[in-house]
Design a protein around this motif. Sequence first.
Motif, PDB file in Angstrom:
ATOM      1  N   GLU A  90      -7.299  11.284  -6.388  1.00 30.50           N
ATOM      2  CA  GLU A  90      -7.897  10.791  -5.150  1.00 30.50           C
ATOM      3  C   GLU A  90      -6.872   9.915  -4.462  1.00 30.50           C
ATOM      4  O   GLU A  90      -6.487   8.858  -4.979  1.00 30.50           O
ATOM      5  CB  GLU A  90      -9.157   9.993  -5.447  1.00 30.50           C
ATOM      6  CG  GLU A  90     -10.278  10.823  -6.031  1.00 30.50           C
ATOM      7  CD  GLU A  90     -11.509   9.983  -6.333  1.00 30.50           C
ATOM      8  OE1 GLU A  90     -11.785   9.038  -5.579  1.00 30.50           O
ATOM      9  OE2 GLU A  90     -12.165  10.280  -7.334  1.00 30.50           O
ATOM     10  N   ALA A  91      -6.430  10.343  -3.282  1.00 32.06           N
ATOM     11  CA  ALA A  91      -5.355   9.649  -2.574  1.00 32.06           C
ATOM     12  C   ALA A  91      -5.683   8.175  -2.331  1.00 32.06           C
ATOM     13  O   ALA A  91      -4.834   7.308  -2.546  1.00 32.06           O
ATOM     14  CB  ALA A  91      -5.059  10.357  -1.257  1.00 32.06           C
ATOM     15  N   ALA A  92      -6.888   7.880  -1.906  1.00 32.04           N
ATOM     16  CA  ALA A  92      -7.255   6.489  -1.615  1.00 32.04           C
ATOM     17  C   ALA A  92      -7.175   5.622  -2.867  1.00 32.04           C
ATOM     18  O   ALA A  92      -6.715   4.472  -2.810  1.00 32.04           O
ATOM     19  CB  ALA A  92      -8.654   6.423  -1.010  1.00 32.04           C
ATOM     20  N   GLN A  93      -7.588   6.148  -3.977  1.00 34.23           N
ATOM     21  CA  GLN A  93      -7.547   5.398  -5.229  1.00 34.23           C
ATOM     22  C   GLN A  93      -6.101   5.144  -5.665  1.00 34.23           C
ATOM     23  O   GLN A  93      -5.767   4.060  -6.150  1.00 34.23           O
ATOM     24  CB  GLN A  93      -8.307   6.147  -6.319  1.00 34.23           C
ATOM     25  CG  GLN A  93      -8.491   5.349  -7.587  1.00 34.23           C
ATOM     26  CD  GLN A  93      -9.341   6.086  -8.610  1.00 34.23           C
ATOM     27  OE1 GLN A  93      -9.622   7.276  -8.460  1.00 34.23           O
ATOM     28  NE2 GLN A  93      -9.733   5.394  -9.652  1.00 34.23           N
ATOM     29  N   ILE A  94      -5.238   6.122  -5.477  1.00 34.45           N
ATOM     30  CA  ILE A  94      -3.832   5.958  -5.817  1.00 34.45           C
ATOM     31  C   ILE A  94      -3.204   4.883  -4.928  1.00 34.45           C
ATOM     32  O   ILE A  94      -2.506   3.991  -5.416  1.00 34.45           O
ATOM     33  CB  ILE A  94      -3.069   7.284  -5.682  1.00 34.45           C
ATOM     34  CG1 ILE A  94      -3.557   8.261  -6.748  1.00 34.45           C
ATOM     35  CG2 ILE A  94      -1.561   7.070  -5.789  1.00 34.45           C
ATOM     36  CD1 ILE A  94      -3.044   9.654  -6.568  1.00 34.45           C
ATOM     37  N   ARG A  95      -3.464   4.960  -3.619  1.00 40.29           N
ATOM     38  CA  ARG A  95      -2.912   3.952  -2.706  1.00 40.29           C
ATOM     39  C   ARG A  95      -3.382   2.555  -3.079  1.00 40.29           C
ATOM     40  O   ARG A  95      -2.590   1.613  -3.106  1.00 40.29           O
ATOM     41  CB  ARG A  95      -3.285   4.273  -1.260  1.00 40.29           C
ATOM     42  CG  ARG A  95      -2.459   5.400  -0.660  1.00 40.29           C
ATOM     43  CD  ARG A  95      -2.680   5.522   0.832  1.00 40.29           C
ATOM     44  NE  ARG A  95      -4.066   5.719   1.192  1.00 40.29           N
ATOM     45  CZ  ARG A  95      -4.672   6.896   1.262  1.00 40.29           C
ATOM     46  NH1 ARG A  95      -4.001   7.998   0.984  1.00 40.29           N
ATOM     47  NH2 ARG A  95      -5.931   6.983   1.616  1.00 40.29           N
ATOM     48  N   GLU A  96      -4.669   2.410  -3.383  1.00 38.67           N
ATOM     49  CA  GLU A  96      -5.223   1.104  -3.740  1.00 38.67           C
ATOM     50  C   GLU A  96      -4.590   0.562  -5.023  1.00 38.67           C
ATOM     51  O   GLU A  96      -4.272  -0.622  -5.122  1.00 38.67           O
ATOM     52  CB  GLU A  96      -6.738   1.203  -3.911  1.00 38.67           C
ATOM     53  CG  GLU A  96      -7.401  -0.125  -4.199  1.00 38.67           C
ATOM     54  CD  GLU A  96      -8.905   0.021  -4.349  1.00 38.67           C
ATOM     55  OE1 GLU A  96      -9.462  -0.698  -5.190  1.00 38.67           O
ATOM     56  OE2 GLU A  96      -9.513   0.839  -3.637  1.00 38.67           O
ATOM     57  N   ALA A  97      -4.385   1.410  -6.003  1.00 34.48           N
ATOM     58  CA  ALA A  97      -3.825   0.975  -7.277  1.00 34.48           C
ATOM     59  C   ALA A  97      -2.329   0.666  -7.171  1.00 34.48           C
ATOM     60  O   ALA A  97      -1.843  -0.271  -7.801  1.00 34.48           O
ATOM     61  CB  ALA A  97      -4.060   2.045  -8.344  1.00 34.48           C
ATOM     62  N   MET A  98      -1.600   1.435  -6.376  1.00 33.00           N
ATOM     63  CA  MET A  98      -0.149   1.338  -6.370  1.00 33.00           C
ATOM     64  C   MET A  98       0.428   0.397  -5.324  1.00 33.00           C
ATOM     65  O   MET A  98       1.479  -0.196  -5.539  1.00 33.00           O
ATOM     66  CB  MET A  98       0.437   2.734  -6.182  1.00 33.00           C
ATOM     67  CG  MET A  98       0.143   3.661  -7.315  1.00 33.00           C
ATOM     68  SD  MET A  98       0.925   5.253  -7.003  1.00 33.00           S
ATOM     69  CE  MET A  98       0.636   6.082  -8.534  1.00 33.00           C
ATOM     70  N   ARG A  99      -0.228   0.277  -4.207  1.00 32.62           N
ATOM     71  CA  ARG A  99       0.349  -0.456  -3.082  1.00 32.62           C
ATOM     72  C   ARG A  99       0.773  -1.895  -3.406  1.00 32.62           C
ATOM     73  O   ARG A  99       1.899  -2.300  -3.050  1.00 32.62           O
ATOM     74  CB  ARG A  99      -0.605  -0.436  -1.898  1.00 32.62           C
ATOM     75  CG  ARG A  99      -0.015  -1.088  -0.661  1.00 32.62           C
ATOM     76  CD  ARG A  99      -0.827  -0.767   0.574  1.00 32.62           C
ATOM     77  NE  ARG A  99      -0.393  -1.443   1.750  1.00 32.62           N
ATOM     78  CZ  ARG A  99       0.826  -1.448   2.252  1.00 32.62           C
ATOM     79  NH1 ARG A  99       1.793  -0.788   1.649  1.00 32.62           N
ATOM     80  NH2 ARG A  99       1.118  -2.099   3.345  1.00 32.62           N
ATOM     81  N   PRO A 100      -0.048  -2.716  -4.060  1.00 35.51           N
ATOM     82  CA  PRO A 100       0.355  -4.115  -4.292  1.00 35.51           C
ATOM     83  C   PRO A 100       1.671  -4.240  -5.069  1.00 35.51           C
ATOM     84  O   PRO A 100       2.533  -5.048  -4.698  1.00 35.51           O
ATOM     85  CB  PRO A 100      -0.816  -4.708  -5.089  1.00 35.51           C
ATOM     86  CG  PRO A 100      -1.982  -3.857  -4.718  1.00 35.51           C
ATOM     87  CD  PRO A 100      -1.425  -2.471  -4.527  1.00 35.51           C
ATOM     88  N   GLN A 101       1.856  -3.452  -6.097  1.00 33.66           N
ATOM     89  CA  GLN A 101       3.087  -3.554  -6.881  1.00 33.66           C
ATOM     90  C   GLN A 101       4.285  -2.953  -6.149  1.00 33.66           C
ATOM     91  O   GLN A 101       5.407  -3.446  -6.303  1.00 33.66           O
ATOM     92  CB  GLN A 101       2.917  -2.889  -8.250  1.00 33.66           C
ATOM     93  CG  GLN A 101       1.974  -3.634  -9.152  1.00 33.66           C
ATOM     94  CD  GLN A 101       2.482  -5.033  -9.480  1.00 33.66           C
ATOM     95  OE1 GLN A 101       3.671  -5.241  -9.696  1.00 33.66           O
ATOM     96  NE2 GLN A 101       1.587  -5.987  -9.514  1.00 33.66           N
ATOM     97  N   LEU A 102       4.058  -1.908  -5.360  1.00 28.65           N
ATOM     98  CA  LEU A 102       5.159  -1.352  -4.575  1.00 28.65           C
ATOM     99  C   LEU A 102       5.643  -2.377  -3.551  1.00 28.65           C
ATOM    100  O   LEU A 102       6.849  -2.545  -3.355  1.00 28.65           O
ATOM    101  CB  LEU A 102       4.732  -0.057  -3.889  1.00 28.65           C
ATOM    102  CG  LEU A 102       4.504   1.129  -4.822  1.00 28.65           C
ATOM    103  CD1 LEU A 102       3.944   2.312  -4.047  1.00 28.65           C
ATOM    104  CD2 LEU A 102       5.781   1.506  -5.552  1.00 28.65           C
TER     105      LEU A 102
END
Length: 147
Positions: A90-102
Amino acid sequence: MSRFTSSRLVPLAIVAAMLVAAALRLSGVRLLGGPADPRSREFLAEVAAAVNRDAPIRVDSDTEMIGAEGLEGVLVYRLRLVQYSARQLEAAQIREAMRPQLVEGACGASASSRELLDQGVTLRYSYADKEGRPVTSIDVTAADCRR
Protein backbone atom coordinates in the motif's frame (compact mmCIF):
# COMPACT_ATOMS: atom_id res chain seq x y z
CA MET A 1 3.20 -4.69 5.13
CA SER A 2 4.00 -4.57 8.84
CA ARG A 3 7.69 -5.25 8.12
CA PHE A 4 8.15 -1.68 6.91
CA THR A 5 9.05 0.36 9.95
CA SER A 6 10.92 3.61 10.11
CA SER A 7 13.86 2.01 11.95
CA ARG A 8 14.62 -0.17 8.91
CA LEU A 9 15.18 2.90 6.73
CA VAL A 10 18.13 4.51 8.42
CA PRO A 11 20.59 2.46 6.32
CA LEU A 12 18.94 3.68 3.09
CA ALA A 13 19.36 7.34 3.95
CA ILE A 14 22.95 6.80 5.03
CA VAL A 15 23.82 4.77 1.92
CA ALA A 16 22.24 7.40 -0.33
CA ALA A 17 24.12 10.22 1.39
CA MET A 18 27.42 8.36 1.18
CA LEU A 19 26.89 7.70 -2.52
CA VAL A 20 26.16 11.35 -3.23
CA ALA A 21 29.24 12.44 -1.30
CA ALA A 22 31.39 9.92 -3.18
CA ALA A 23 29.85 10.92 -6.50
CA LEU A 24 30.59 14.57 -5.90
CA ARG A 25 34.17 13.80 -4.88
CA LEU A 26 34.70 11.61 -7.95
CA SER A 27 33.28 14.21 -10.29
CA GLY A 28 35.41 16.93 -8.68
CA VAL A 29 32.38 19.18 -8.33
CA ARG A 30 32.05 21.68 -5.54
CA LEU A 31 28.51 22.76 -4.82
CA LEU A 32 29.05 26.06 -3.07
CA GLY A 33 30.97 28.39 -5.33
CA GLY A 34 31.38 25.72 -8.01
CA PRO A 35 30.95 26.52 -11.70
CA ALA A 36 28.01 24.19 -12.39
CA ASP A 37 24.36 24.84 -11.54
CA PRO A 38 23.56 22.07 -9.05
CA ARG A 39 19.88 22.09 -10.10
CA SER A 40 20.66 21.48 -13.76
CA ARG A 41 19.86 18.17 -15.36
CA GLU A 42 23.45 17.96 -16.59
CA PHE A 43 24.96 18.36 -13.13
CA LEU A 44 22.54 15.93 -11.49
CA ALA A 45 23.00 13.42 -14.33
CA GLU A 46 26.76 13.52 -13.61
CA VAL A 47 26.12 12.86 -9.90
CA ALA A 48 23.70 10.04 -10.79
CA ALA A 49 26.25 8.48 -13.15
CA ALA A 50 28.81 8.38 -10.35
CA VAL A 51 26.25 6.87 -7.97
CA ASN A 52 25.36 4.27 -10.62
CA ARG A 53 28.95 3.02 -10.74
CA ASP A 54 28.31 1.37 -7.36
CA ALA A 55 24.76 0.17 -8.12
CA PRO A 56 23.01 -2.06 -7.42
CA ILE A 57 23.53 -1.88 -3.66
CA ARG A 58 21.67 -4.07 -1.20
CA VAL A 59 20.45 -1.73 1.54
CA ASP A 60 18.78 -4.36 3.70
CA SER A 61 16.93 -7.65 3.30
CA ASP A 62 13.95 -5.87 1.68
CA THR A 63 15.52 -3.02 -0.28
CA GLU A 64 18.00 -2.65 -3.10
CA MET A 65 19.15 0.66 -4.56
CA ILE A 66 19.22 -0.07 -8.27
CA GLY A 67 20.46 3.30 -9.43
CA ALA A 68 20.01 7.03 -9.65
CA GLU A 69 18.83 9.47 -12.28
CA GLY A 70 19.40 13.19 -12.65
CA LEU A 71 16.47 15.33 -13.74
CA GLU A 72 16.10 19.10 -13.79
CA GLY A 73 16.12 20.01 -10.09
CA VAL A 74 15.67 16.40 -8.92
CA LEU A 75 18.08 13.62 -7.99
CA VAL A 76 16.12 10.35 -8.14
CA TYR A 77 17.18 7.30 -6.19
CA ARG A 78 15.60 4.20 -7.78
CA LEU A 79 14.89 1.48 -5.22
CA ARG A 80 13.41 -1.98 -5.45
CA LEU A 81 11.51 -3.76 -2.68
CA VAL A 82 12.91 -7.21 -3.41
CA GLN A 83 10.53 -9.25 -1.25
CA TYR A 84 7.21 -7.75 -2.41
CA SER A 85 4.97 -7.45 -5.43
CA ALA A 86 2.92 -4.29 -5.97
CA ARG A 87 -0.31 -6.06 -5.04
CA GLN A 88 1.11 -6.77 -1.55
CA LEU A 89 1.95 -3.11 -0.91
CA GLU A 90 0.00 0.00 0.00
CA ALA A 91 1.72 3.15 -1.25
CA ALA A 92 0.29 5.40 1.48
CA GLN A 93 1.45 3.06 4.22
CA ILE A 94 4.95 2.88 2.75
CA ARG A 95 5.17 6.68 2.50
CA GLU A 96 3.97 7.08 6.09
CA ALA A 97 6.46 4.53 7.43
CA MET A 98 9.47 5.66 5.40
CA ARG A 99 9.20 9.42 5.05
CA PRO A 100 10.35 10.52 8.56
CA GLN A 101 13.61 8.57 8.41
CA LEU A 102 14.31 9.52 4.80
CA VAL A 103 13.91 13.19 5.74
CA GLU A 104 16.11 12.75 8.81
CA GLY A 105 18.76 10.96 6.81
CA ALA A 106 18.76 13.37 3.88
CA CYS A 107 18.83 16.42 6.13
CA GLY A 108 21.50 15.22 8.51
CA ALA A 109 23.42 12.24 7.14
CA SER A 110 26.01 14.13 5.11
CA ALA A 111 27.03 17.62 4.19
CA SER A 112 26.76 16.72 0.49
CA SER A 113 23.10 15.73 0.63
CA ARG A 114 22.28 18.79 2.71
CA GLU A 115 24.19 21.03 0.29
CA LEU A 116 22.17 19.65 -2.61
CA LEU A 117 18.95 20.30 -0.70
CA ASP A 118 20.08 23.82 0.26
CA GLN A 119 20.81 24.54 -3.41
CA GLY A 120 17.18 23.73 -4.26
CA VAL A 121 17.59 20.12 -5.39
CA THR A 122 14.81 17.68 -4.52
CA LEU A 123 15.87 14.19 -3.46
CA ARG A 124 13.33 11.66 -4.71
CA TYR A 125 13.23 8.08 -3.42
CA SER A 126 11.31 6.13 -6.07
CA TYR A 127 10.21 2.62 -5.06
CA ALA A 128 9.34 -0.30 -7.31
CA ASP A 129 8.27 -3.82 -6.43
CA LYS A 130 10.33 -6.97 -7.00
CA GLU A 131 9.26 -7.06 -10.67
CA GLY A 132 10.12 -3.38 -11.19
CA ARG A 133 6.55 -2.09 -11.15
CA PRO A 134 6.23 1.41 -9.62
CA VAL A 135 4.92 1.50 -6.05
CA THR A 136 5.45 5.03 -4.71
CA SER A 137 7.93 7.86 -4.44
CA ILE A 138 8.88 10.17 -1.61
CA ASP A 139 10.35 13.62 -2.21
CA VAL A 140 12.59 15.39 0.30
CA THR A 141 13.30 19.12 -0.04
CA ALA A 142 15.16 21.72 2.03
CA ALA A 143 11.82 22.80 3.50
CA ASP A 144 11.51 19.35 5.09
CA CYS A 145 14.79 19.95 6.94
CA ARG A 146 13.41 23.10 8.57
CA ARG A 147 10.33 21.39 10.00
